[in-house]
Design a protein around this motif. Sequence first.
Motif, PDB file in Angstrom:
ATOM      1  N   VAL A 117      -2.310  -1.126  -3.737  1.00 23.81           N
ATOM      2  CA  VAL A 117      -3.148  -0.134  -3.388  1.00 23.81           C
ATOM      3  C   VAL A 117      -2.622   1.030  -3.337  1.00 23.81           C
ATOM      4  N   SER A 118      -3.123   2.181  -3.902  1.00 22.89           N
ATOM      5  CA  SER A 118      -2.464   3.401  -3.774  1.00 22.89           C
ATOM      6  C   SER A 118      -3.461   4.407  -2.979  1.00 22.89           C
ATOM      7  N   VAL A 119      -3.085   5.136  -2.040  1.00 21.35           N
ATOM      8  CA  VAL A 119      -4.065   6.108  -1.247  1.00 21.35           C
ATOM      9  C   VAL A 119      -3.536   7.412  -1.722  1.00 21.35           C
ATOM     10  N   SER A 120      -4.447   8.230  -2.208  1.00 20.04           N
ATOM     11  CA  SER A 120      -4.182   9.813  -2.687  1.00 20.04           C
ATOM     12  C   SER A 120      -4.893  10.570  -1.601  1.00 20.04           C
ATOM     13  N   THR A 121      -4.332  11.252  -0.684  1.00 25.69           N
ATOM     14  CA  THR A 121      -4.824  12.062   0.132  1.00 25.69           C
ATOM     15  C   THR A 121      -5.641  13.266  -0.315  1.00 25.69           C
TER      16      THR A 121
ATOM     17  N   ARG B 196       1.405   5.553  -0.167  1.00 24.07           N
ATOM     18  CA  ARG B 196       0.712   6.871  -0.244  1.00 24.07           C
ATOM     19  C   ARG B 196       1.173   7.806  -1.362  1.00 24.07           C
TER      20      ARG B 196
ATOM     21  N   PHE C   3     -12.488   5.621  -4.278  1.00 20.39           N
ATOM     22  CA  PHE C   3     -11.402   4.785  -4.290  1.00 20.39           C
ATOM     23  C   PHE C   3     -11.373   3.869  -5.319  1.00 20.39           C
TER      24      PHE C   3
ATOM     25  N   ILE D  20      -8.853  11.891  -1.996  1.00 16.91           N
ATOM     26  CA  ILE D  20      -9.927  11.360  -0.864  1.00 16.91           C
ATOM     27  C   ILE D  20     -10.249  12.622  -0.441  1.00 16.91           C
TER      28      ILE D  20
ATOM     29  N   VAL E  73       0.902  -1.310  -0.058  1.00 14.89           N
ATOM     30  CA  VAL E  73       0.049  -0.102  -0.083  1.00 14.89           C
ATOM     31  C   VAL E  73       0.974   1.181   0.096  1.00 14.89           C
TER      32      VAL E  73
ATOM     33  N   GLU F  57      -0.139  10.211  -9.353  1.00 10.07           N
ATOM     34  CA  GLU F  57      -0.881   9.282  -9.232  1.00 10.07           C
ATOM     35  C   GLU F  57      -0.916   8.026 -10.350  1.00 10.07           C
TER      36      GLU F  57
END
Length: 222
Positions: free
Chosen positions: A115-119, A97, A140, A122, A95, A104
Amino acid sequence: MRVAIAGAGAVGRSIARELIENGHDVLLVDKSPDSIRPERVPGAEWLLADSCELSSLEEARFEHCDVVIAATGDDKVNLVTSLLAKTEFGVPRTVARVNHPNNEWLFTEAWGVDVSVSTPRIMSALVEEAVSVGDLVRLFTFRKGNANLVEMVLPEDSPHVGRPSGLVPWPDNCALVTILRDGQVYVPENDQPLEAGDELLFVVPADVEEELERILAPGTHG
């Protein structure tokens, strides 16, 4: 489950606390001596090391990790950490960030990111979700399944207000996951009528999102 977190800043420490509370073994890795503060997350293991260095990851025993989370404030570090974890140590789940939205597109399986989590994304999605009625909001992206978690607040003029969800002609491969109504979470049932103002959450491929919008809100997207 053993989880390694690269980056012991505020984000990494917060994730570590949550995981420890849920019963997982957590290792925090950071190359800055100032960030190594075991008293801040006493239940975690700590390692002063550079997660972009192969020797550091060997010391951290990444091969024994079930999940690696790259949570630093540097996108380059997060990409390299994910790539090494996946290709050199065979970590089952990575995962990462995303700090800058322009980056991205890099956070894919090609760079070892599951899994990428883009603050930024979001936060913008939450803003859209708070003000949008009748528009599909992407919350998501599931990289492996080529699908998105999306949300729509059902408008009053939708032709499906009052219709049981089982009679709505949903697009192929579209799954209604849950209905949020009056502060309650409802598991969708075929005979459950939809109501204006319902917050509907779907898992759906990107290429049928427009079709879903037209079905639920033809007045806006017809």
